[in-house]
Write a protein that holds these residues in place. Sequence first.
Motif, PDB file in Angstrom:
ATOM      1  N   ASP A 163       0.820  -1.206   0.000  1.00 30.71           N
ATOM      2  CA  ASP A 163       0.000   0.000   0.000  1.00 30.71           C
ATOM      3  C   ASP A 163       0.858   1.263   0.000  1.00 30.71           C
ATOM      4  N   ILE A 164       2.022   1.196   0.656  1.00 26.98           N
ATOM      5  CA  ILE A 164       2.925   2.348   0.710  1.00 26.98           C
ATOM      6  C   ILE A 164       3.714   2.482  -0.583  1.00 26.98           C
ATOM      7  N   GLY A 165       3.900   1.363  -1.283  1.00 23.43           N
ATOM      8  CA  GLY A 165       4.690   1.366  -2.518  1.00 23.43           C
ATOM      9  C   GLY A 165       6.054   0.757  -2.345  1.00 23.43           C
ATOM     10  N   SER A 197      14.914   4.686  -1.781  1.00 23.70           N
ATOM     11  CA  SER A 197      14.312   5.858  -2.418  1.00 23.70           C
ATOM     12  C   SER A 197      13.655   6.757  -1.383  1.00 23.70           C
ATOM     13  N   MET A 198      13.012   6.145  -0.413  1.00 21.79           N
ATOM     14  CA  MET A 198      12.321   6.910   0.618  1.00 21.79           C
ATOM     15  C   MET A 198      13.299   7.689   1.493  1.00 21.79           C
ATOM     16  N   ILE A 199      14.380   7.035   1.924  1.00 19.35           N
ATOM     17  CA  ILE A 199      15.342   7.725   2.786  1.00 19.35           C
ATOM     18  C   ILE A 199      16.156   8.732   1.985  1.00 19.35           C
ATOM     19  N   TYR A 200      16.466   8.435   0.734  1.00 11.99           N
ATOM     20  CA  TYR A 200      17.178   9.394  -0.125  1.00 11.99           C
ATOM     21  C   TYR A 200      16.329  10.646  -0.351  1.00 11.99           C
ATOM     22  N   LYS A 217       7.348  17.364   2.616  1.00 10.19           N
ATOM     23  CA  LYS A 217       7.541  16.080   1.943  1.00 10.19           C
ATOM     24  C   LYS A 217       8.567  15.230   2.694  1.00 10.19           C
ATOM     25  N   GLY A 218       9.648  15.875   3.120  1.00 12.43           N
ATOM     26  CA  GLY A 218      10.701  15.149   3.816  1.00 12.43           C
ATOM     27  C   GLY A 218      10.214  14.527   5.107  1.00 12.43           C
ATOM     28  N   THR A 220       7.197   7.855   7.365  1.00 11.92           N
ATOM     29  CA  THR A 220       6.761   6.581   6.793  1.00 11.92           C
ATOM     30  C   THR A 220       7.880   5.554   6.828  1.00 11.92           C
ATOM     31  N   PHE A 221       9.103   5.985   6.499  1.00 17.05           N
ATOM     32  CA  PHE A 221      10.258   5.089   6.534  1.00 17.05           C
ATOM     33  C   PHE A 221      10.422   4.487   7.934  1.00 17.05           C
ATOM     34  N   ILE A 222      10.361   5.323   8.942  1.00 14.65           N
ATOM     35  CA  ILE A 222      10.527   4.857  10.324  1.00 14.65           C
ATOM     36  C   ILE A 222       9.414   3.881  10.691  1.00 14.65           C
ATOM     37  N   ARG A 223       8.195   4.200  10.278  1.00 18.80           N
ATOM     38  CA  ARG A 223       7.066   3.311  10.590  1.00 18.80           C
ATOM     39  C   ARG A 223       7.225   1.948   9.925  1.00 18.80           C
TER      40      ARG A 223
END
Length: 291
Positions: A190-192, A201-204, A255-256, A262-265
């Motif tokens: 669901d998050i991708g 990609s998310m952390i970058y 956005k960051g 989301t990354f942490i979750r």
Amino acid sequence: MDSSILVAPLCDLEVILSRFVGKVPNEVPGLVISLLSKCQEQYTALKEKVSKQEGIKSILTAWIHTLLDITFLEENVLSEGEFKETVRVIKLLEILDQPDQLQRDHFKEQSVIELFGIEVSECLLWRKGALRYMIVFTFVNQEKIVVPEGLNLLILIEDGVKFLEQMISIRKTGTTTESEKVEGTLELVDIGIYSDTHLFSMIYAGQLCFWGFTKFKEISGNTPTSSSSSENNNNNNNNDTQSEPPSNIALLKSKGKAMLTTFIRVIKEVLEPQGVPGWSIQRAQEILEQM
């Protein structure tokens, strides 16, 4: 549509390969040596397809894979040199944009995904976003940010975030099959998040947003204005003296924070309970605190 549309793109790839002709092993990075032979073989096979006038679909498939590999080779060389060869850096960015340009110019009835497939499109977005991340990382970690003329760090940041966001969202469909509804997989889909690369990609993207938000005055003060982005740059420069960042920088902050949260979750609620090793939330938490 015939293969003549690839004449200029093929020349660009040949120029990259020609730089390595006659080089001795200690003059190029080890990874490049291992890739060079493969890239040369791919390029030769691609030219044969073009000369035999094979179907355009077959040629495009061979071209996009050759482009991705040869540009990866060039990227490694430029990274070793800390992206100081500005002309080559700009050209590399342009070459990675060629598939999108080709689609806009010659295949308007098809999307990039329809033209090259979802996996290749995903890889292309990752490469475009990650390259911008590496360039920005190189310059913002200098004691004093000095960017070579011709590079615009703020635009690299904004474009990098855009491409990485697209990479994460490219597979989102809004539906999940029953087989995916196990062991936290539903949340990831669901998050991708389909792979480690999606997490990177998310952390970058979060890191790029952080640099854009926290260093926008330094970046704006050391970033030459390009003709294609003069309006954005003028807006940035006009806001340099204000106490609050301009709206595009505030958007980067928003956005960051969303990306990093989301990354942490994902790590804490999905991967850690499954015992998946290799991921840390420490840096993401530090960035969030500073933002």
